[in-house]
Design an enzyme around this catalytic site. Structure first.
Site, mmCIF file in Angstrom:
data_model
loop_
_atom_site.group_PDB
_atom_site.id
_atom_site.type_symbol
_atom_site.label_atom_id
_atom_site.label_comp_id
_atom_site.label_asym_id
_atom_site.label_seq_id
_atom_site.Cartn_x
_atom_site.Cartn_y
_atom_site.Cartn_z
ATOM 1 C CG ASP A 142 -19.252 -41.723 -50.830
ATOM 2 O OD1 ASP A 142 -19.078 -42.752 -51.493
ATOM 3 O OD2 ASP A 142 -19.786 -41.723 -49.709
ATOM 4 C CD GLU B 151 -24.225 -46.119 -49.431
ATOM 5 O OE1 GLU B 151 -24.437 -44.992 -49.881
ATOM 6 O OE2 GLU B 151 -23.265 -46.816 -49.800
#
Length: 824
Positions: A326, A521
């Site tokens: 990521d 997020e």
């Protein structure tokens, strides 16, 4: 994955993390050894044989044999289009580019679709012009609810809504439509499907999950993969299909307290039974890539967990594709930085996602291969997997028959599919007095945010956080208001839009649309599940007191405590984040000319609904399971149910209750980010950490209590930022409010320091010892612009070296505060 724009113009510091922490008397945090796994306990899966057919293998091996070590290293690094140019590829033979949530061609997030096509072609041409092996690029993007970065694309409901449909066939159709729109703009790969199983709805990514129970995730993972990629055959993917990436491996939805990038403190049995449920069906369906999670399992970061990345994933799970990290996640590994991390690669990360750190990472990885720290066999293994996926994706082929067909974005067929998905996703929680469906000929008042497609679309829309969007950003969409007006007028009624709920002629019924503002997020992490804005409740109660039958339409990325709002409405609809086709709500809420429902409510809760703001996480089958509305609940028009008044909890409200840093911790959903010339880094625990180029360090320090403050040390220009979900500070709740905090300047000049909120900046006064700052919000207003959509609530900026301690950051009612003058 987080999406940060780099803080440009700041110099890099050549100092090691260990030396920097040692100089301040701090020891670097230790990362526990990886938990030992029992590979025999894991389910069996296998990538299809077509992934590694003989022709593909022969092509890959021949190409690998021709590649230099520099070309091989380039393949394992991915850069963001905001930090690389096509010209860079002449010296750096990278294997992949991505467009992060805040990246776009020329930096224009609202540019035309053709600009994306042109960007892809320009980068591909630069890669083809390189000497040597000339391996084509793989272009990735986050298309997580449609091709959501592109103005004019079809925006489907977020996954939480799709989970409520319980319809795997629909999921595959959505995957197919999304893939076609992505392929049309020149990209090859999406970072999806998300197969997280969110177990704590305080998590800011809850809406990216299909449900709290693994049954839905397992049923959808393979079907979404087939929709995106098609059936994996001996050659390339069929035109109009793209590579998928199952994410985030593993247990990103199981972290303690729902903290994004946090730690899942669970047994291996739970890791397998709950959080691994989506991976076998995705792998069996042929998913070409898997993205490793930022998060940890029992203290061990997944990005460097060889037991899970290699022993399990390549063993019983039988995965033959490649693993991508990521967004700079490798920089969170002990002993690593964003610019160097052999440990992650050796553990099983095949491709680094290094958006803004790609250049030094390339140099350092090359040096590590040459020194033997990374074995050539391991490099070849990773490159072999990447090349295999590239063959299957079709990037080696000369023809791209779908690319450039931008007319497919927001096409009538895709919009009809999205509208159907909205219809199927709606969950009816209350319908007292059969207020719904709206009857023919009714005079209807529509209030709240019904005309705001941006709110209905949520995060990951045009930009990473999805904030700041207007009606003009959705030229192919239809707002909830527009859909309602169309349906009401078609049935012989009249519709009036007034956001504040004002009316001259008393309506027969009112529809109030409200909910969460967009977030993504960790900026969406919460400390509890209370829906805090009081404006919608006041509007509902005013209509209720006036005797107007009222329908509440709630837009949210998770179940929230809304018992007062449910009590103040005759009907209550959980609409989730429906996307760009608001007409799907009207299809269900408004009756046809004959008075009969045109479509019934089909949605059923895929997440349990909380009974109180601070109730422990509620998951089907869990201990002490006692939700307000259970998993699977949802009314239909045939249900003659009268919902009694729900018990309401005592709640605080307004600016006086908004805390950012209190009692030595950052209050969820607020977290700390540090920024320097290398970009931004989130301080996962809010206690200790450094910025990418080590110019800003944070550590606990005593203030009014033990370690109640944070010591921010700047060795060069940088920022410390308190960030969270976008909040509207322009309303009456914040009239006279002030940003307050205690601080102490230990070194450096106050003239080099400033405090920001949103886009506004105020000076920081100098002085000795601890001081109290109380800055009215008016200090931060830029001209006449209101403080709406603020997601950075406190920004400490240093233009030169300085050390500042800070504690107790909050918004309070302080009408006597005044704006400070420039520091001396």
């Amino acid at each position: 994955m987080p999406r940060y724009a780099p803080f440009r113009g700041l110099a890099a510091a050549a100092v090691s993390l260990t030396a920097l922490l040692a100089a301040s008397g701090q020891a670097p945090a230790q990362t526990p050894a990886s938990p030992v796994v029992d590979a025999s306990a894991w389910p069996s899966a296998n990538s299809p044989d077509a992934m590694t057919d003989a022709a593909t293998l022969a092509f890959v091996e021949a190409l690998l044999a021709r590649m230099t070590v520099e070309e091989k290293v380039g393949q394992v690094i991915q850069a963001d289009i905001g930090s690389i140019t096509p010209a860079d590829l002449a010296a750096y033979p990278l294997g992949s580019i991505l467009a992060g949530g805040n990246s776009a061609p020329g930096g224009d997030e609202r540019g035309p679709a053709q600009a994306w096509v042109d960007l892809a072609r320009t980068f591909r041409a630069a890669a083809a012009a390189r000497p040597g092996a000339r391996v084509p690029l793989l272009f990735g993007i986050d298309a997580v609810h449609g091709h959501n970065n592109i103005v004019g694309a079809t925006l489907f409901p977020h996954n939480i809504g799709l989970g409520a449909t319980r319809n795997p066939d629909l999921i595959e159709q959505i995957g197919r439509a999304t893939a076609l729109e992505v392929a049309a703009t020149g990209a090859d790969w999406t970072f999806g499907p998300t197969v997280a199983v969110p177990r704590d709805d305080r998590w800011g990514r809850t809406y990216e999950g299909y449900g709290e129970d693994p049954e839905i995730v397992a049923a959808y993972a393979g079907r979404m993969t087939l929709g995106l990629q098609g059936v994996l055959g001996q050659g390339r993917l069929e035109p109009g299909h793209i590579a998928g990436s199952a994410k985030h491996y593993l247990a990103d939805g199981g972290t303690l307290h729902g903290r994004d990038q946090g730690d899942a403190l669970i047994s291996e049995r739970e890791l397998i039974d709950i959080h691994a449920s989506g991976y076998p069906p995705a792998i069996n369906a042929g998913v070409l890539t898997i993205m490793a999670s930022f998060s940890s399992w029992n203290g061990a970061k997944h990005t460097a967990n060889a037991d899970l990345l290699t022993e399990v994933l390549r063993g019983p799970l039988g995965f033959d594709g490649f693993v991508v990290g990521d967004w700079n996640a490798h920089g969170q590994i002990e002993g690593c930085t964003n610019e160097s991390c052999a440990a992650a690669f050796n553990a099983g990360i095949d491709m680094f996602m290094a958006p803004d750190s790609w250049k030094p990472l390339f140099d350092n990885t090359l040096a590590q291969v040459r020194s033997g720290e990374i074995a050539m066999t391991r490099l070849d293994e990773a490159v072999r997997r990447i090349l295999t996926v590239k063959v299957k994706t079709g990037v080696f082929a000369d023809d791209r028959p779908v690319e450039g067909r931008v007319e497919v974005l927001g096409s009538p067929g895709h919009r009809a599919l999205a509208r159907d998905a909205v219809r199927q996703s709606l969950v009816l929680l209350k319908n007292n007095g059969s207020v719904l469906p709206i009857q023919p000929g009714a005079r209807v008042l529509v209030a709240g945010s019904a005309d705001d497609i941006g709110q209905a679309a949520g995060g990951w829309t045009i930009s990473w956080q999805g904030t700041g969007n207007t009606r003009a950003d959705f030229p192919n969409g239809q707002s909830i208001w527009e859909g309602l007006r169309e349906a009401i007028e078609a049935s012989g009624g009249t519709a009036e839009l007034n956001a504040e709920g004002a009316y001259e002629t008393r309506p027969d019924v009112a529809i109030v649309v409200f909910g969460e503002e967009p977030y993504a997020e960790f900026q969406g992490d919460l400390s509890d599940l209370d829906f805090r804005p009081r404006g919608p409740l006041a509007l509902l109660q005013r209509l209720q007191d006036s005797g107007v039958p009222t329908v509440a339409v709630f837009l949210s990325g998770r179940p929230l405590y809304v018992n007062p709002e449910i009590n103040a409405a005759d009907a209550f609809v959980a609409a989730w984040l429906p996307g760009s086709e608001g007409g799907g709500l009207a299809d269900v809420l408004v009756a046809g000319p004959d008075g009969r429902p045109r479509h019934d409510f089909r949605g059923r809760l895929s997440f349990s609904w909380p009974r109180s703001p601070d109730q422990a996480p509620q998951n089907r089958g869990g201990a002490d399971y006692d939700p307000q509305f259970a998993y699977g609940f949802g009314l239909s028009y045939s249900d003659a149910v009268q919902t009694p008044a729900l018990v309401e909890a005592d709640e605080g409200s307004g600016a006086s209750s908004m805390r950012f840093l209190a009692d030595g911790r950052f209050v969820t959903p607020w977290s700390l980010v540090v920024r320097d010339s290398g970009g931004e880094a989130r301080i996962a625990d809010g206690a200790r950490g450094v910025s990418p180029r080590l110019l800003v360090t944070v550590a606990p320090v005593d203030g009014q209590g033990q370690e109640s403050a944070r010591l921010v040390t700047f060795t060069g220009p940088g920022q410390a930022i308190v960030t969270g979900p976008a909040i509207d500070l322009s309303g009456p709740d914040y009239a006279g409010a002030a940003l307050t905090f205690r601080y102490r300047i230990d070194s450096g000049s106050a003239s080099a320091l400033s405090i920001g909120l949103g886009n506004g900046v105020a000076p920081l006064a100098g002085g000795e010892g601890w001081q109290e700052a109380s800055l009215p919000l008016s200090c931060f207003r830029s001209g006449e612009a209101p403080l709406a959509g603020v997601d950075r609530a406190w920004i400490l900026t240093a233009a030169a070296p300085a050390t500042v301690a800070v504690e107790d950051i909050r918004l309070v009612v302080a009408t006597s505060a005044t704006c400070p003058s420039a520091a001396d």
